[in-house]
Design a protein around this motif. Structure first.
Motif, PDB file in Angstrom:
ATOM      1  N   GLY A 165     -10.869   7.996  -8.475  1.00 54.69           N
ATOM      2  CA  GLY A 165      -9.767   7.072  -8.673  1.00 54.69           C
ATOM      3  C   GLY A 165     -10.091   6.014  -9.693  1.00 54.69           C
ATOM      4  O   GLY A 165     -10.983   6.182 -10.529  1.00 54.69           O
ATOM      5  N   ALA A 166      -9.354   4.902  -9.622  1.00 54.49           N
ATOM      6  CA  ALA A 166      -9.508   3.838 -10.611  1.00 54.49           C
ATOM      7  C   ALA A 166      -9.357   2.485  -9.944  1.00 54.49           C
ATOM      8  O   ALA A 166      -8.628   2.331  -8.959  1.00 54.49           O
ATOM      9  N   ILE A 167     -10.054   1.504 -10.523  1.00 56.59           N
ATOM     10  CA  ILE A 167      -9.958   0.118 -10.068  1.00 56.59           C
ATOM     11  C   ILE A 167      -9.645  -0.733 -11.287  1.00 56.59           C
ATOM     12  O   ILE A 167     -10.281  -0.587 -12.337  1.00 56.59           O
ATOM     13  N   CYS A 168      -8.655  -1.598 -11.149  1.00 54.39           N
ATOM     14  CA  CYS A 168      -8.293  -2.525 -12.221  1.00 54.39           C
ATOM     15  C   CYS A 168      -8.598  -3.937 -11.756  1.00 54.39           C
ATOM     16  O   CYS A 168      -7.965  -4.437 -10.819  1.00 54.39           O
ATOM     17  N   GLY A 169      -9.588  -4.569 -12.382  1.00 51.68           N
ATOM     18  CA  GLY A 169      -9.907  -5.938 -12.027  1.00 51.68           C
ATOM     19  C   GLY A 169     -10.401  -6.072 -10.604  1.00 51.68           C
ATOM     20  O   GLY A 169     -11.196  -5.266 -10.121  1.00 51.68           O
ATOM     21  N   THR A 170      -9.879  -7.061  -9.902  1.00 52.82           N
ATOM     22  CA  THR A 170     -10.373  -7.366  -8.553  1.00 52.82           C
ATOM     23  C   THR A 170      -9.369  -7.076  -7.448  1.00 52.82           C
ATOM     24  O   THR A 170      -9.645  -7.372  -6.283  1.00 52.82           O
ATOM     25  N   SER A 171      -8.202  -6.495  -7.793  1.00 52.89           N
ATOM     26  CA  SER A 171      -7.216  -6.309  -6.723  1.00 52.89           C
ATOM     27  C   SER A 171      -6.495  -4.971  -6.737  1.00 52.89           C
ATOM     28  O   SER A 171      -6.095  -4.473  -5.687  1.00 52.89           O
ATOM     29  N   GLU A 172      -6.320  -4.349  -7.902  1.00 55.16           N
ATOM     30  CA  GLU A 172      -5.501  -3.138  -7.961  1.00 55.16           C
ATOM     31  C   GLU A 172      -6.383  -1.901  -7.935  1.00 55.16           C
ATOM     32  O   GLU A 172      -7.374  -1.811  -8.665  1.00 55.16           O
ATOM     33  N   VAL A 173      -5.999  -0.934  -7.096  1.00 61.63           N
ATOM     34  CA  VAL A 173      -6.842   0.245  -6.908  1.00 61.63           C
ATOM     35  C   VAL A 173      -5.968   1.456  -6.612  1.00 61.63           C
ATOM     36  O   VAL A 173      -4.913   1.350  -5.993  1.00 61.63           O
ATOM     37  N   ILE A 195       0.862  -1.174   0.000  1.00 60.28           N
ATOM     38  CA  ILE A 195       0.000   0.000   0.000  1.00 60.28           C
ATOM     39  C   ILE A 195       0.900   1.227   0.000  1.00 60.28           C
ATOM     40  O   ILE A 195       1.739   1.388   0.883  1.00 60.28           O
ATOM     41  N   LEU A 196       0.735   2.096  -1.013  1.00 61.90           N
ATOM     42  CA  LEU A 196       1.554   3.290  -1.139  1.00 61.90           C
ATOM     43  C   LEU A 196       0.692   4.525  -0.937  1.00 61.90           C
ATOM     44  O   LEU A 196      -0.466   4.563  -1.356  1.00 61.90           O
ATOM     45  N   MET A 197       1.277   5.546  -0.315  1.00 66.12           N
ATOM     46  CA  MET A 197       0.600   6.832  -0.148  1.00 66.12           C
ATOM     47  C   MET A 197       1.331   7.854  -1.006  1.00 66.12           C
ATOM     48  O   MET A 197       2.544   8.026  -0.876  1.00 66.12           O
ATOM     49  N   ILE A 198       0.599   8.526  -1.887  1.00 65.69           N
ATOM     50  CA  ILE A 198       1.190   9.426  -2.878  1.00 65.69           C
ATOM     51  C   ILE A 198       0.612  10.816  -2.682  1.00 65.69           C
ATOM     52  O   ILE A 198      -0.610  10.987  -2.609  1.00 65.69           O
ATOM     53  N   VAL A 229      -2.353  11.772 -10.913  1.00 68.13           N
ATOM     54  CA  VAL A 229      -2.673  11.517 -12.319  1.00 68.13           C
ATOM     55  C   VAL A 229      -1.668  10.542 -12.920  1.00 68.13           C
ATOM     56  O   VAL A 229      -2.031   9.585 -13.622  1.00 68.13           O
ATOM     57  N   SER A 230      -0.380  10.759 -12.641  1.00 67.84           N
ATOM     58  CA  SER A 230       0.667   9.890 -13.179  1.00 67.84           C
ATOM     59  C   SER A 230       0.509   8.461 -12.671  1.00 67.84           C
ATOM     60  O   SER A 230       0.654   7.495 -13.431  1.00 67.84           O
ATOM     61  N   THR A 231       0.212   8.312 -11.380  1.00 70.24           N
ATOM     62  CA  THR A 231       0.059   6.980 -10.786  1.00 70.24           C
ATOM     63  C   THR A 231      -1.125   6.236 -11.391  1.00 70.24           C
ATOM     64  O   THR A 231      -1.026   5.059 -11.755  1.00 70.24           O
ATOM     65  N   ILE A 232      -2.265   6.930 -11.512  1.00 71.55           N
ATOM     66  CA  ILE A 232      -3.458   6.287 -12.064  1.00 71.55           C
ATOM     67  C   ILE A 232      -3.252   5.946 -13.538  1.00 71.55           C
ATOM     68  O   ILE A 232      -3.627   4.860 -14.002  1.00 71.55           O
ATOM     69  N   ALA A 233      -2.630   6.866 -14.295  1.00 73.91           N
ATOM     70  CA  ALA A 233      -2.379   6.608 -15.719  1.00 73.91           C
ATOM     71  C   ALA A 233      -1.475   5.396 -15.907  1.00 73.91           C
ATOM     72  O   ALA A 233      -1.703   4.558 -16.791  1.00 73.91           O
ATOM     73  N   ARG A 234      -0.448   5.281 -15.077  1.00 76.83           N
ATOM     74  CA  ARG A 234       0.469   4.142 -15.181  1.00 76.83           C
ATOM     75  C   ARG A 234      -0.251   2.836 -14.846  1.00 76.83           C
ATOM     76  O   ARG A 234      -0.025   1.804 -15.480  1.00 76.83           O
ATOM     77  N   MET A 235      -1.131   2.885 -13.855  1.00 78.07           N
ATOM     78  CA  MET A 235      -1.890   1.690 -13.495  1.00 78.07           C
ATOM     79  C   MET A 235      -2.810   1.271 -14.640  1.00 78.07           C
ATOM     80  O   MET A 235      -2.915   0.089 -14.985  1.00 78.07           O
ATOM     81  N   LEU A 236      -3.474   2.257 -15.275  1.00 75.51           N
ATOM     82  CA  LEU A 236      -4.375   1.949 -16.385  1.00 75.51           C
ATOM     83  C   LEU A 236      -3.612   1.399 -17.588  1.00 75.51           C
ATOM     84  O   LEU A 236      -4.106   0.532 -18.312  1.00 75.51           O
ATOM     85  N   GLU A 237      -2.405   1.905 -17.788  1.00 74.32           N
ATOM     86  CA  GLU A 237      -1.596   1.441 -18.915  1.00 74.32           C
ATOM     87  C   GLU A 237      -1.247  -0.036 -18.778  1.00 74.32           C
ATOM     88  O   GLU A 237      -1.154  -0.762 -19.769  1.00 74.32           O
ATOM     89  N   HIS A 291      -4.488  -4.801  -3.391  1.00 74.43           N
ATOM     90  CA  HIS A 291      -5.108  -5.343  -2.183  1.00 74.43           C
ATOM     91  C   HIS A 291      -6.562  -5.697  -2.500  1.00 74.43           C
ATOM     92  O   HIS A 291      -7.401  -4.814  -2.667  1.00 74.43           O
ATOM     93  N   PRO A 292      -6.889  -6.979  -2.604  1.00 76.04           N
ATOM     94  CA  PRO A 292      -8.251  -7.380  -2.988  1.00 76.04           C
ATOM     95  C   PRO A 292      -9.334  -6.808  -2.079  1.00 76.04           C
ATOM     96  O   PRO A 292     -10.408  -6.423  -2.558  1.00 76.04           O
TER      97      PRO A 292
END
Length: 252
Positions: free
Chosen positions: A201-209, A119-122, A129-137, A229-230
Motif C-alpha cells: 500500500g501507500a502512506i502519505c505524510g502522517t495521516s493518509e494511508v 475509513i473506507l473498505m474497497i 490501484v485506482s484508489t492508491i493512484a488517486r491518493m498519490l496524485e 487516520h493518524p
C-alpha cells in the motif's frame, strides 16, 4: 358518487401545485360556476359537508378563493393568474424559511462529518490501484510505497502521479526488475527490494494511508482499507520501517 367533468391532466396539475383533491374540486367548481355557498359547493364538487368549510379556509389562506360575505356566505374563485401568483409568493416565503432552517442544520451536520475520521473498505485489485493512484496524485507530503507483486501490474498508474513531484518517496519493490523501473521513473526516490511482501500500500505524510491486505481466502477479492487516520497511518509507517530494515539494496 362524484364524477369529475374536468380533464384528469388539469386536476393532476393542481395536485402538483399543492392542492388536495377536495381543494382542486372546490376551486374548479367555484371558477366555472361560482360564486357558491358552502352548501352549493358540497353538491357541485362532491365535498362532504363536514369538510367543506375547512377546504374553503385552506383555499382562502393559499390565495385561491375570496372569502364570501353575507349570510349565507358566497365564495368566489380568484382569477387563475392571480391565484397562482399569490400561491407562488406564499410558497416562496415558506421555502426560504425552510431553506434557512435546513441549511443551518445541514451545515452543522456537514462540519461534524468533515471532522470525523473516515475509513473506507474497497474491494478488487483494479479498485485498489485506482484508489492508491488517486491518493498519490493528491499527496504533497512524503510518500512511503510498498509494492507487493499484485500491484506491479498497475505500476505505471501508481508511479505516474509521483513523476516530477518534489516530495520525498521511499519505495519497497518486490524484485530488482521492478525496483529498476521505479528508479528509472523516479530518479530521486529511495528504493529497496523486499522479496516476500504480504500485502502493501501507500502512506502519505502522517495521516493518509491505503493498505492492500490481499485476498483473505482462496478465490476471494482483494481488500484495501483507505483511511485519513493518524493512528492507522502511524501503525502502517512502523510496519513499513520494519520491512525496510529487512530489505536489501537493488542489484543491477
Amino acid at each position: 358518487m362524484y364524477r369529475s367533468r374536468f380533464p384528469e391532466r388539469l386536476r393532476k396539475d393542481l395536485y402538483r401545485l399543492g392542492l388536495s383533491e377536495y381543494e382542486a374540486r372546490a376551486y374548479l367548481s367555484l371558477l366555472t360556476e361560482g360564486p357558491l355557498t358552502a352548501t352549493e359547493l358540497c353538491s357541485r364538487a362532491g365535498i362532504p359537508r363536514s369538510k367543506v368549510y375547512e377546504v374553503l379556509r385552506r383555499l382562502a389562506e393559499k390565495g385561491w378563493v375570496n372569502p364570501g360575505d353575507g349570510r349565507p356566505a358566497r365564495y368566489s374563485a380568484r382569477h387563475p393568474r392571480e391565484a397562482i401568483y399569490i400561491w407562488r409568493s406564499i410558497r416562496d416565503r415558506e421555502i426560504r424559511k425552510y431553506e434557512e432552517e435546513a441549511l443551518e442544520e445541514l451545515e452543522r451536520l456537514s462540519a461534524a462529518v468533515q471532522e470525523r475520521e473516515d475509513i473506507l473498505m474497497i474491494m478488487g485489485l483494479e479498485a485498489a490501484v485506482s484508489t492508491i493512484a488517486r491518493m498519490l496524485e493528491q499527496c504533497d507530503e512524503e510518500v512511503f510505497l510498498a509494492l507487493p507483486p499484485e500491484l506491479t501490474e498497475g505500476l505505471d498508474d501508481l508511479l505516474r502521479p509521483m513523476k516530477g513531484r518534489g516530495s520525498k518517496a521511499s519505495v519497497l519493490a518486490p524484485s530488482d526488475e521492478v525496483a529498476l523501473r521505479v528508479l528509472e521513473e523516479l530518479p530521486g526516490a529511495l528504493v529497496r527490494v523486499k522479496d516476500d511482501m504480504f500485502g502493501g500500500g501507500a502512506i502519505c505524510g502522517t495521516s493518509e494511508v491505503a493498505l492492500l491486505l490481499g485476498r483473505g481466502r482462496a478465490g476471494g477479492q482483494y481488500l484495501t482499507i483507505k483511511a485519513d487516520h493518524p493512528g492507522l497511518a502511524a501503525l502502517a509507517k512502523n510496519y513499513f520501517e520494519h520491512l525496510w530494515s529487512l530489505s536489501r539494496g537493488v542489484t543491477k
